[in-house]
Design an enzyme around this catalytic site. Sequence first.
Site, short mmCIF file in Angstrom:
data_model
loop_
_atom_site.label_atom_id
_atom_site.label_comp_id
_atom_site.label_asym_id
_atom_site.label_seq_id
_atom_site.Cartn_x
_atom_site.Cartn_y
_atom_site.Cartn_z
N ASP A 84 30.40 35.00 29.42
CA ASP A 84 31.74 34.48 28.62
C ASP A 84 31.00 34.26 27.19
O ASP A 84 30.37 34.44 26.38
CB ASP A 84 31.12 32.87 28.80
CG ASP A 84 32.31 31.97 28.91
OD1 ASP A 84 33.00 32.88 27.61
OD2 ASP A 84 32.35 31.05 28.71
N ILE A 85 31.74 34.89 26.49
CA ILE A 85 32.00 35.55 25.59
C ILE A 85 32.64 34.50 23.74
O ILE A 85 33.54 34.34 24.55
CB ILE A 85 32.12 36.78 24.90
CG1 ILE A 85 31.45 37.27 25.39
CG2 ILE A 85 31.96 37.31 23.29
CD1 ILE A 85 31.57 39.60 25.51
N HIS A 119 41.53 51.53 19.47
CA HIS A 119 42.35 52.10 18.18
C HIS A 119 41.00 51.07 17.14
O HIS A 119 41.28 50.34 16.76
CB HIS A 119 43.05 52.94 18.05
CG HIS A 119 44.35 52.58 17.38
ND1 HIS A 119 44.51 51.41 16.35
CD2 HIS A 119 45.47 51.07 18.21
CE1 HIS A 119 45.46 50.47 16.41
NE2 HIS A 119 45.82 50.17 17.79
N GLU A 146 45.42 56.45 15.51
CA GLU A 146 45.73 56.13 16.33
C GLU A 146 47.36 55.67 15.91
O GLU A 146 48.39 56.88 16.96
CB GLU A 146 45.29 54.94 17.36
CG GLU A 146 46.23 54.26 18.65
CD GLU A 146 47.64 53.61 18.26
OE1 GLU A 146 48.24 53.69 19.18
OE2 GLU A 146 47.60 52.86 17.44
N GLU A 147 47.41 55.61 15.31
CA GLU A 147 48.46 55.12 14.52
C GLU A 147 49.74 56.38 14.36
O GLU A 147 51.04 56.27 14.08
CB GLU A 147 48.36 54.24 13.36
CG GLU A 147 48.09 52.69 13.66
CD GLU A 147 49.06 51.45 13.96
OE1 GLU A 147 49.80 51.62 15.11
OE2 GLU A 147 48.54 50.90 14.98
N ASP A 207 44.62 47.62 23.28
CA ASP A 207 45.25 48.07 22.30
C ASP A 207 45.99 46.73 21.74
O ASP A 207 47.49 46.44 22.18
CB ASP A 207 45.77 49.15 22.06
CG ASP A 207 46.94 49.51 21.02
OD1 ASP A 207 46.57 48.94 20.08
OD2 ASP A 207 47.38 50.90 21.07
N ASP A 220 36.47 37.77 27.21
CA ASP A 220 36.39 37.77 28.59
C ASP A 220 36.85 38.74 29.48
O ASP A 220 35.72 38.77 30.51
CB ASP A 220 36.47 36.66 29.10
CG ASP A 220 35.30 35.70 28.67
OD1 ASP A 220 34.43 36.05 27.47
OD2 ASP A 220 35.33 34.17 28.02
ZN LIG Z 1 48.01 50.08 18.52
#
Ligand SMILES: [Zn+2]
Length: 316
Positions: free
Chosen positions: A39-40, A122, A168-169, A197, A303
């Site tokens: 559990d972060i 990304h 990525e963009e 993303d 999580d």
């Molecule tokens: Zn994006």
Amino acid sequence: MPFQQFRPAVVAASTMSFLLLGTAGVHAEEPAQARSAPDIAVTKVMRHLDALQKISDANNGNRAHGTTGYQASVDYVRAKLDGAGFTTSIQEFEFAGKKSWNLIADWPRGGDSGKVLMVGAHLDSVDTSPGINDNGSSVAAILETALTVSAKKVTPAQHLRFAFWGTEEETYIGSTHYVNTLPAAELSKITAYLNFDMIGSPNPGYFVYDQSPEIARHFDKYFTAKGIPTEPATALNGRSDHEPFLAKGVAVGGIFTGSAEIKTPEQAAKWGGTAGEAMDKCYHLACDTPANIDRGALDVNTDAVAAMVWKLGVRP
Ligand SMILES: [Zn+2]
């Protein structure tokens, strides 16, 4: 120069195969808590978003392809991973006359070197935005998941590899470069690629990639246990770094909280938030700052990332 070395990821991968043979016997040392998904704390995830915002502020308000803001983002994430014992490498490529980099981080402890679970997000923004929901949210979530793998001294069943993609963009240039330059023998080891993303949208939806029914089922099980209904992430089809993996026949999965799509009354009824408004009204805008994050969504989705890494990679 911001980077210590320029080394194709495939070199790291082949080196890894050798190193992993020597660590096959350490499973017995694995602490009990490593076997269940962590559990972060969302506060830890938000700290990375604050750092990315500071980088943007110091670099003309963005972290886009070909900028010092992007380089500083790579340096930030790489330093965290190096400090946690990951084997990091930089894969350089060029787009539109400017250099960019994918950051690849391999967990050196244990794991079947013939079975690689890849998790990616990304790291670049568009040039009009600090890119905190898009896509600092996922960068922070997979980074903190990786740091948790290290903190818990996890010895996973599969080899774990985290990827932070450049450019990525501009239609997922970095991930396409990675997939297209990876030798077929290395590509065939990837059991699944999980892509993230935008996972902290301020008026969030809960969308699950439906390309692999098996992976989608695992995500749905996680969200069902939290009382959260999901919908297929069709708005993301053809729009992120899972596409080049999918094109090569790799099983892909992921989650998404929405961008410019308008939330319907039906969606607001089941997810809360505001009907008739965009799920991310700051999509690709200067207001995509840490204030643009729904912490509840980021918490449950971080999580979910960890749960899926544990489910598919740590203890399948
Ligand atoms: Zn994006």
